[in-house]
Design a protein around this motif. Structure first.
Motif, PDB file in Angstrom:
ATOM      1  N   ARG A 121     -16.100  -8.880  -4.499  1.00  0.00           N
ATOM      2  CA  ARG A 121     -16.756  -7.968  -3.577  1.00  0.00           C
ATOM      3  C   ARG A 121     -15.717  -7.388  -2.622  1.00  0.00           C
ATOM      4  O   ARG A 121     -14.787  -8.090  -2.216  1.00  0.00           O
ATOM      5  CB  ARG A 121     -17.834  -8.690  -2.773  1.00  0.00           C
ATOM      6  N   PRO A 122     -15.847  -6.111  -2.242  1.00  0.00           N
ATOM      7  CA  PRO A 122     -14.850  -5.520  -1.345  1.00  0.00           C
ATOM      8  C   PRO A 122     -14.614  -6.319  -0.075  1.00  0.00           C
ATOM      9  O   PRO A 122     -13.474  -6.447   0.381  1.00  0.00           O
ATOM     10  CB  PRO A 122     -15.441  -4.134  -1.043  1.00  0.00           C
ATOM     11  N   GLN A 123     -15.669  -6.875   0.502  1.00  0.00           N
ATOM     12  CA  GLN A 123     -15.517  -7.604   1.761  1.00  0.00           C
ATOM     13  C   GLN A 123     -14.780  -8.932   1.597  1.00  0.00           C
ATOM     14  O   GLN A 123     -14.367  -9.547   2.590  1.00  0.00           O
ATOM     15  CB  GLN A 123     -16.881  -7.834   2.417  1.00  0.00           C
ATOM     16  N   ASP A 124     -14.621  -9.391   0.359  1.00  0.00           N
ATOM     17  CA  ASP A 124     -13.937 -10.664   0.129  1.00  0.00           C
ATOM     18  C   ASP A 124     -12.447 -10.512  -0.134  1.00  0.00           C
ATOM     19  O   ASP A 124     -11.731 -11.509  -0.276  1.00  0.00           O
ATOM     20  CB  ASP A 124     -14.573 -11.385  -1.058  1.00  0.00           C
ATOM     21  N   VAL A 125     -11.957  -9.283  -0.212  1.00  0.00           N
ATOM     22  CA  VAL A 125     -10.538  -9.048  -0.462  1.00  0.00           C
ATOM     23  C   VAL A 125      -9.759  -9.258   0.840  1.00  0.00           C
ATOM     24  O   VAL A 125     -10.079  -8.681   1.875  1.00  0.00           O
ATOM     25  CB  VAL A 125     -10.306  -7.634  -1.012  1.00  0.00           C
ATOM     26  N   ASP A 126      -8.735 -10.109   0.767  1.00  0.00           N
ATOM     27  CA  ASP A 126      -7.937 -10.436   1.948  1.00  0.00           C
ATOM     28  C   ASP A 126      -6.700  -9.561   2.085  1.00  0.00           C
ATOM     29  O   ASP A 126      -6.278  -9.243   3.209  1.00  0.00           O
ATOM     30  CB  ASP A 126      -7.488 -11.903   1.877  1.00  0.00           C
ATOM     31  N   THR A 127      -6.104  -9.188   0.944  1.00  0.00           N
ATOM     32  CA  THR A 127      -4.837  -8.470   0.973  1.00  0.00           C
ATOM     33  C   THR A 127      -4.828  -7.427  -0.130  1.00  0.00           C
ATOM     34  O   THR A 127      -5.211  -7.717  -1.267  1.00  0.00           O
ATOM     35  CB  THR A 127      -3.649  -9.430   0.765  1.00  0.00           C
ATOM     36  N   VAL A 128      -4.392  -6.217   0.209  1.00  0.00           N
ATOM     37  CA  VAL A 128      -4.150  -5.164  -0.776  1.00  0.00           C
ATOM     38  C   VAL A 128      -2.661  -4.869  -0.774  1.00  0.00           C
ATOM     39  O   VAL A 128      -2.068  -4.623   0.283  1.00  0.00           O
ATOM     40  CB  VAL A 128      -4.941  -3.886  -0.446  1.00  0.00           C
ATOM     41  N   VAL A 129      -2.043  -4.926  -1.944  1.00  0.00           N
ATOM     42  CA  VAL A 129      -0.635  -4.582  -2.102  1.00  0.00           C
ATOM     43  C   VAL A 129      -0.552  -3.216  -2.765  1.00  0.00           C
ATOM     44  O   VAL A 129      -1.062  -3.025  -3.868  1.00  0.00           O
ATOM     45  CB  VAL A 129       0.101  -5.624  -2.967  1.00  0.00           C
ATOM     46  N   ASN A 130       0.060  -2.262  -2.101  1.00  0.00           N
ATOM     47  CA  ASN A 130       0.425  -0.991  -2.732  1.00  0.00           C
ATOM     48  C   ASN A 130       1.902  -1.093  -3.078  1.00  0.00           C
ATOM     49  O   ASN A 130       2.752  -1.065  -2.189  1.00  0.00           O
ATOM     50  CB  ASN A 130       0.194   0.191  -1.804  1.00  0.00           C
ATOM     51  N   THR A 131       2.232  -1.225  -4.376  1.00  0.00           N
ATOM     52  CA  THR A 131       3.639  -1.371  -4.742  1.00  0.00           C
ATOM     53  C   THR A 131       4.444  -0.143  -4.351  1.00  0.00           C
ATOM     54  O   THR A 131       5.643  -0.246  -4.090  1.00  0.00           O
ATOM     55  CB  THR A 131       3.803  -1.634  -6.250  1.00  0.00           C
ATOM     56  N   HIS A 132       3.802   1.012  -4.309  1.00  0.00           N
ATOM     57  CA  HIS A 132       4.413   2.223  -3.799  1.00  0.00           C
ATOM     58  C   HIS A 132       3.296   3.230  -3.548  1.00  0.00           C
ATOM     59  O   HIS A 132       2.139   2.992  -3.920  1.00  0.00           O
ATOM     60  CB  HIS A 132       5.477   2.788  -4.746  1.00  0.00           C
ATOM     61  N   ILE A 133       3.634   4.334  -2.904  1.00  0.00           N
ATOM     62  CA  ILE A 133       2.602   5.293  -2.501  1.00  0.00           C
ATOM     63  C   ILE A 133       2.611   6.476  -3.453  1.00  0.00           C
ATOM     64  O   ILE A 133       3.124   7.563  -3.138  1.00  0.00           O
ATOM     65  CB  ILE A 133       2.775   5.696  -1.025  1.00  0.00           C
ATOM     66  N   HIS A 134       2.108   6.267  -4.648  1.00  0.00           N
ATOM     67  CA  HIS A 134       1.747   7.321  -5.581  1.00  0.00           C
ATOM     68  C   HIS A 134       0.236   7.286  -5.763  1.00  0.00           C
ATOM     69  O   HIS A 134      -0.408   6.239  -5.578  1.00  0.00           O
ATOM     70  CB  HIS A 134       2.464   7.137  -6.927  1.00  0.00           C
ATOM     71  N   GLY A 135      -0.330   8.420  -6.148  1.00  0.00           N
ATOM     72  CA  GLY A 135      -1.782   8.566  -6.149  1.00  0.00           C
ATOM     73  C   GLY A 135      -2.521   7.585  -7.039  1.00  0.00           C
ATOM     74  O   GLY A 135      -3.672   7.239  -6.753  1.00  0.00           O
ATOM     75  N   ASP A 136      -1.881   7.116  -8.118  1.00  0.00           N
ATOM     76  CA  ASP A 136      -2.544   6.191  -9.026  1.00  0.00           C
ATOM     77  C   ASP A 136      -2.320   4.741  -8.630  1.00  0.00           C
ATOM     78  O   ASP A 136      -2.631   3.826  -9.405  1.00  0.00           O
ATOM     79  CB  ASP A 136      -2.079   6.426 -10.465  1.00  0.00           C
ATOM     80  N   HIS A 137      -1.828   4.508  -7.410  1.00  0.00           N
ATOM     81  CA  HIS A 137      -1.614   3.151  -6.910  1.00  0.00           C
ATOM     82  C   HIS A 137      -2.303   2.902  -5.579  1.00  0.00           C
ATOM     83  O   HIS A 137      -2.347   1.764  -5.119  1.00  0.00           O
ATOM     84  CB  HIS A 137      -0.117   2.868  -6.780  1.00  0.00           C
TER      85      HIS A 137
END
Length: 311
Positions: A121-137
């Motif tokens: 569930r979205p509310q259960d996610v603690d950490t989001v890693v964006n390996t880089h800032i491209h639109g598909d990430h």
């Protein structure tokens, strides 16, 4: 691999795979998969003989030889580690203005439903890693709530490379204004995270927990990064867009058409592949089809694939 567009009746369970690496559960959530672009458009320096000589294992998961199309996947890796739920990259997202990427312009998919089917569930996610800032990430960093881009994961810290945030953000005029999409991506998928106070910018290394560590791996973008997993004797490295195709393992000097600093990207790719081979790390790129992960070994001055199934 079947295109998701061609497999609309495929059950959602087919879009998720799981593996246990030490004490960390890894779940693969596929947003889209299928033929993406001509093979030598994706990796321009890899000549036709590289693909043809390896057709027996590149096809059909990574290459469609009849059409000479590279096969790719858009996917998020979910890591359940040390009591946390960590997402590695967030795909394209729905309803985006992406004129420079017509295949994902105004895209509508069922990514959140796929997450829910995997028990996330979205509310259960603690950490989001964006390996880089491209639109598909970074696409599912946010979603549309009453006409406003709002963080999809309201309780998460979003870990973003500081160098990419500067390059693609307003201080560097949205990637120096070279692509309209860079401004649009930042405004709908990154800036709202800053406004919500959920962005964490980092550089060099960043330790998430006892199993997971981020490391800078520049070249593809100024702030491209990798995520290392080490638990119970198991090792993996989530390499983002360091690799777009397995031919780059065979020919590490060959960049994708999306790499911004060619020389730096090659040096970084070699360094990461050398360590993966020596440390027996499972290599997990962002866009590989098939099982989505590979093992590599040294082959003289180059590298080869270990053909062992891990999923």
């Amino acid at each position: 691999m079947k295109s998701e567009r061609e497999s609309e009746n495929e059950s959602e369970s087919d879009s998720a795979q799981r593996i246990l690496l030490g004490d960390v559960e890894v779940i693969r959530i596929t947003e889209w998969a299928g033929p993406f672009t001509p093979a030598r458009t994706l990796v321009p320096e890899a000549g036709p003989h590289v693909w043809k000589d390896n057709e027996h294992w590149l096809a059909p998961d990574h290459w469609q030889p009849e059409e000479d199309m590279a096969v790719a996947a858009l996917q998020t890796w979910v890591l359940r580690s040390a009591g946390r739920t960590v997402l590695v990259d967030t795909g394209v997202g729905n309803g985006r203005e992406r004129p420079g990427s017509p295949e994902f312009h105004h895209w509508q998919g069922d990514f959140l439903e796929r997450l829910a089917h995997a028990g996330i569930r979205p509310q259960d996610v603690d950490t989001v890693v964006n390996t880089h800032i491209h639109g598909d990430h970074v696409g599912w960093n946010t979603h549309d709530v009453d006409g406003h881009w709002t963080p999809t994961f309201p309780n998460a810290r979003y870990l973003m490379p500081a160098a990419d945030d500067f390059h693609f953000g307003p201080d560097n005029a949205y990637g120096a204004g070279l692509r309209l999409d860079d401004r649009l991506i930042y405004e709908d998928s990154v800036a709202p995270i800053h406004r919500a106070g959920q962005a964490v910018l980092w550089d060099g290394t960043y330790r998430i927990d006892e199993h997971l560590t981020l490391e800078s791996a520049p070249g593809h973008t100024p702030g491209s990064s990798i995520l290392r997993l080490a638990s119970g004797g198991e090792r993996a490295v989530f390499v983002g867009d360091l690799l777009h195709s397995p031919v780059q393992i065979l020919r590490p000097a060959c960049n994708s058409c999306f790499c911004m600093d060619a020389d730096q990207a090659v040096a970084t790719r070699r360094r990461i592949l050398e360590r993966a081979s020596d440390a027996h790390e499972l290599v997990v790129p962002a866009h590989f089809g098939g099982t989505g992960a590979v093992e590599v070994r040294r082959d003289g001055a180059a590298f080869a694939l270990e053909h062992r199934e891990r999923w």
